[in-house]
Design a protein around this motif. Structure first.
Motif, PDB file in Angstrom:
ATOM      1  N   ARG A 160       0.836  -1.194   0.000  1.00  0.00           N
ATOM      2  CA  ARG A 160       0.000   0.000   0.000  1.00  0.00           C
ATOM      3  C   ARG A 160       0.872   1.245   0.000  1.00  0.00           C
ATOM      4  O   ARG A 160       1.707   1.430   0.888  1.00  0.00           O
TER       5      ARG A 160
ATOM      6  N   ARG B 230      -0.821   7.579   1.495  1.00  0.00           N
ATOM      7  CA  ARG B 230      -2.008   8.276   0.985  1.00  0.00           C
ATOM      8  C   ARG B 230      -1.630   9.567   0.290  1.00  0.00           C
ATOM      9  O   ARG B 230      -0.787  10.305   0.775  1.00  0.00           O
TER      10      ARG B 230
ATOM     11  N   ARG C 171     -16.745   6.642  -1.974  1.00  0.00           N
ATOM     12  CA  ARG C 171     -16.927   6.837  -0.534  1.00  0.00           C
ATOM     13  C   ARG C 171     -16.282   5.737   0.281  1.00  0.00           C
ATOM     14  O   ARG C 171     -16.089   5.892   1.478  1.00  0.00           O
ATOM     15  N   SER C 172     -15.989   4.596  -0.345  1.00  0.00           N
ATOM     16  CA  SER C 172     -15.338   3.533   0.419  1.00  0.00           C
ATOM     17  C   SER C 172     -13.814   3.660   0.372  1.00  0.00           C
ATOM     18  O   SER C 172     -13.107   2.847   0.944  1.00  0.00           O
ATOM     19  N   LEU C 173     -13.307   4.682  -0.296  1.00  0.00           N
ATOM     20  CA  LEU C 173     -11.860   4.878  -0.385  1.00  0.00           C
ATOM     21  C   LEU C 173     -11.365   5.783   0.738  1.00  0.00           C
ATOM     22  O   LEU C 173     -12.095   6.662   1.201  1.00  0.00           O
ATOM     23  N   PRO C 174     -10.114   5.562   1.155  1.00  0.00           N
ATOM     24  CA  PRO C 174      -9.552   6.409   2.211  1.00  0.00           C
ATOM     25  C   PRO C 174      -9.042   7.727   1.637  1.00  0.00           C
ATOM     26  O   PRO C 174      -7.849   7.982   1.627  1.00  0.00           O
TER      27      PRO C 174
ATOM     28  N   ASP D  58     -12.174   5.959   8.803  1.00  0.00           N
ATOM     29  CA  ASP D  58     -11.068   6.166   7.868  1.00  0.00           C
ATOM     30  C   ASP D  58     -10.051   5.020   7.942  1.00  0.00           C
ATOM     31  O   ASP D  58      -9.539   4.581   6.919  1.00  0.00           O
ATOM     32  N   ALA D  59      -9.813   4.537   9.147  1.00  0.00           N
ATOM     33  CA  ALA D  59      -8.880   3.420   9.313  1.00  0.00           C
ATOM     34  C   ALA D  59      -9.441   2.159   8.659  1.00  0.00           C
ATOM     35  O   ALA D  59      -8.697   1.352   8.110  1.00  0.00           O
TER      36      ALA D  59
ATOM     37  N   ARG E 290     -11.544   2.171   6.026  1.00  0.00           N
ATOM     38  CA  ARG E 290     -11.462   2.382   4.572  1.00  0.00           C
ATOM     39  C   ARG E 290     -10.063   2.149   4.043  1.00  0.00           C
ATOM     40  O   ARG E 290      -9.886   1.753   2.895  1.00  0.00           O
ATOM     41  N   ALA E 291      -9.062   2.415   4.879  1.00  0.00           N
ATOM     42  CA  ALA E 291      -7.685   2.271   4.411  1.00  0.00           C
ATOM     43  C   ALA E 291      -7.299   0.811   4.204  1.00  0.00           C
ATOM     44  O   ALA E 291      -6.255   0.527   3.636  1.00  0.00           O
ATOM     45  N   GLN E 292      -8.142  -0.132   4.658  1.00  0.00           N
ATOM     46  CA  GLN E 292      -7.728  -1.531   4.561  1.00  0.00           C
ATOM     47  C   GLN E 292      -8.710  -2.422   3.821  1.00  0.00           C
ATOM     48  O   GLN E 292      -8.441  -3.591   3.600  1.00  0.00           O
ATOM     49  N   VAL E 293      -9.880  -1.873   3.480  1.00  0.00           N
ATOM     50  CA  VAL E 293     -10.885  -2.720   2.831  1.00  0.00           C
ATOM     51  C   VAL E 293     -11.153  -2.215   1.419  1.00  0.00           C
ATOM     52  O   VAL E 293     -10.763  -1.112   1.058  1.00  0.00           O
TER      53      VAL E 293
END
Ligand SMILES: Nc1ncnc2c1ncn2[C@@H]1O[C@H](COP(=O)(O)OP(=O)(O)OP(=O)(O)O)[C@@H](O)[C@H]1O
Ligand SMILES: [Mg+2]
Lengths: 278, 328
Positions: free
Chosen positions: A25, A28, A119-122, B77-78, B80-83
């Protein structure tokens, strides 16, 4: 589903495994970079779906031709005098029509599930909305430029020259930034892209005609004249006309900018709230 | 975080209502990491709503959930960062090309421009959409669209993936592709929460299954346990000679399980706990010299699971494969 463009060649299991295994990953991206990425997406849409832009720019061009040559002589004495009067108003009409697409594309994203994916993205939450402004502004500038160029081809010459035309275009684009949030809210509330389009044009079309875009309100009956005088589209058209004529009407310009700011202040937060909860 | 091996998903009492519709009426889930966990239920059972709560898209009205150790409301947010989420609609941008869709996701997740392009090409190649990479997605077939959608979800490999009815509407070939991809993901350590209407799909992929109906979990277990609780499938036989059906029925009743006669005068079905027993039954018939025109081992369908678990029928058609095979 019909007509695949190519035969679906098989997903290759070994390659799929390699592709899945190969990523770490990355850090960000920042808010600005994220918003710019959405801006890039907006530009790609301008490129891939030019029909959308055609629709909205052709209508005002059609009005330009029709009104100038059919009614111009009757309304203003000569077609060239009428073109001088109406072109700045048509610039307003052309760009404001384009703003409806802000709501239409937002609704398309919503109904296709693309909003869910974003919306599911960080990512920085307002980025999709702010980024889309970039693509929108390109559309506004193209729509405005087309009508000005057609006007010039027909003999229109702004007294304030290129600078006046650019200033008028800039004012309409800034106003559109404010107005587009109204359509974004519609885009998040209504059921389909078509419903947004219909609602948008049902609102904006009569307002354009009940303004000073096509006729000098001095010729209208009293109550109608009163409405036309306070119609925002009239005020914006007056401001543009004054900029293109080289005699800036500071009052109309300031009112236009304030209204744009007011619309944004109310409808931008509403848009972000709805976007978050839908 | 708990002190035990942390669960990938831990939901307690999740509730979501829309007006007077209760979409989810108190769901508990405990999904260990590294598995495919199936959520099986008919239309309107609350599968999508559950996924949307777990993927932080909507807030639960009551209850709480932790995904990979993080609260879905307070630490969204945490999570969302992993899924990543592969929604029920193939949520790809139809007005962009396949490659642009993937590059967009790569950039949003923090890859460099060159990195995002390379990653997009790698995925397009692996998922068999390289040939259509430069075409607008609106011209893609359903199967290609779904594969692109899944590719978009693994531009950066997620630790947990939500898959909402990934094969509904796909032909068997495309469905197999999607299953292959899901298996590959799990083999690389991703946990998958799979929502489906098909018992067969859950059976193929899932290590554990929760059956939900009207917003609550009505049964939980491994696919084998679930099927066993339904009385499993049936051994369906069609004889060469209809005359010998009574004889065959008696034999199968003894060797396999309770027999039902079918409308077809040469057809009969024996309830069958496992394939070994079915093989015995077929062997016995052959040894006795009763000719068999054809035989098959049927899986129980979601219909039967529902009938067994709730006493009411599910409002979904069973998968085509078992459509005509139900003894009435
Ligand atoms: N946004 C919403 N507004 C109103 N009702 C909703 C909303 N979302 C879901 N529902 C209702 O909640 C119930 C559960 O819906 P949900 O989409 O979670 O079911 P599902 O199990 O995913 O069904 P399907 O298999 O059809 O996808 C349905 O009755 C649905 O109509
Ligand atoms: Mg659903």
């Amino acid at each position: 589903m019909s007509a695949a463009t190519t035969a679906p060649d098989a997903a290759d299991t070994a390659a799929v495994r390699r592709a899945i295994a190969s990523t770490a990953r990355p850090p960000r991206p920042g808010p600005l970079s994220t918003a710019l990425t959405f801006g890039w997406r907006g530009m790609l849409k301008v490129k891939h779906v030019p029909e959308q832009l055609m629709d909205v720019t052709l209508t005002p061009v059609m009005f330009l031709l029709m009104f100038t040559y059919l009614f111009g002589g009757a309304i203003a004495g000569s077609t060239s005098a009428y073109l001088d009067y109406t072109l700045p108003g048509l610039l307003v009409m052309s760009v404001l029509f384009t703003t409806v697409y802000a709501g239409v594309s937002l609704n398309t994203d919503l109904t296709k599930g693309v909003v869910d994916r974003f919306r599911s993205l960080p990512i920085w939450r307002p980025a999709p909305l702010l980024g889309s402004l970039l693509g929108d502004s390109v559309r506004y500038v193209i729509a405005g430029t087309v009508i000005i160029v057609v006007g010039v081809l027909l003999g229109y010459r702004p007294d304030a020259g290129v600078a006046g035309a650019v200033a008028a275009l800039a004012l309409v684009v800034v106003f559109s930034f404010g107005l587009s949030w109204v359509f974004s809210v519609l885009g998040l509330l209504l059921r389909s892209p078509n419903a947004v389009m219909n609602a948008g044009f049902t609102g904006i079309f009569p307002l354009t005609f009940l303004s000073n875009v096509f006729v000098d309100p001095a010729t209208l009956p009293g109550p109608l004249q009163a409405f036309v005088d306070v119609n925002l589209i009239s005020i914006l058209a007056t401001a543009c006309r004054s900029l293109m004529d080289g005699t800036p009407d500071v009052g109309a310009i300031v009112v236009s900018l304030l209204v744009a700011a007011g619309l944004a202040a109310v409808f931008l937060p509403l848009t972000t709230r709805l976007y978050r909860s839908r | 975080m708990t002190l035990h091996a942390p669960l990938a998903i831990e939901a307690t009492g999740l509730v979501k209502t829309y007006g007077d519709t209760t979409a989810v009426a108190g769901i508990d889930l405990a999904v260990p990491p590294g598995v495919v966990y199936g959520v099986l239920g008919p239309n309107g059972a609350g599968k999508t709503t559950t996924i949307r709560m777990l993927a932080t898209l909507i807030r639960p009205d009551a209850g709480s959930a932790r995904v990979l150790g993080h609260d879905v409301v307070t630490e969204a947010d945490a999570v969302r960062a992993q899924v990543s989420l592969t929604g029920q609609l193939a949520s790809v941008d139809e007005e962009l090309t396949g490659r642009e869709n993937l590059v967009l996701l790569g950039r949003l997740l923090g890859l460099s421009r060159a990195g995002a392009r390379a990653r997009a090409d790698e995925l397009l190649e692996a998922f068999g959409i390289a040939a259509a990479a430069g075409k607008l997605v609106k011209h893609y077939s359903g199967g290609m669209r779904r594969r692109l959608d899944i590719a978009a979800s693994i531009v950066v490999t997620p630790r947990l993936m939500f898959l909402d009815e990934p094969t509904t509407g796909l032909d068997p070939r495309s469905r197999n592709h999607v299953w292959e991809i899901a298996r590959a993901l799990v083999a690389e350590g991703t946990t998958i929460l799979l929502c489906t209407q098909y018992l067969e799909e859950a059976d193929q992929l899932a290590d554990g299954i929760a059956v939900i109906d009207r917003g609550t979990v009505i049964a939980e277990g491994t696919p084998a346990q679930l099927k066993a609780s339904v009385g499993s499938g049936g051994l369906r036989v069609r004889l060469l000679d209809a005359e010998r059906r009574p004889e065959a029925a008696a034999l199968l009743e003894r060797a396999v399980g309770p027999v039902t006669l079918e409308a077809d005068p040469a057809g009969l079905t024996a309830q069958c706990p496992d394939s070994a027993r079915a093989a015995t039954g077929v062997g016995e018939l052959a040894r006795t010299g009763i000719g068999i025109a054809e035989f098959a081992l049927d899986q129980p369908s979601l219909d039967e699971v529902f009938l067994a678990l709730t006493g009411h029928a599910a409002e979904v058609p069973p998968p085509a494969a078992t459509l005509e095979e139900q003894p009435s």
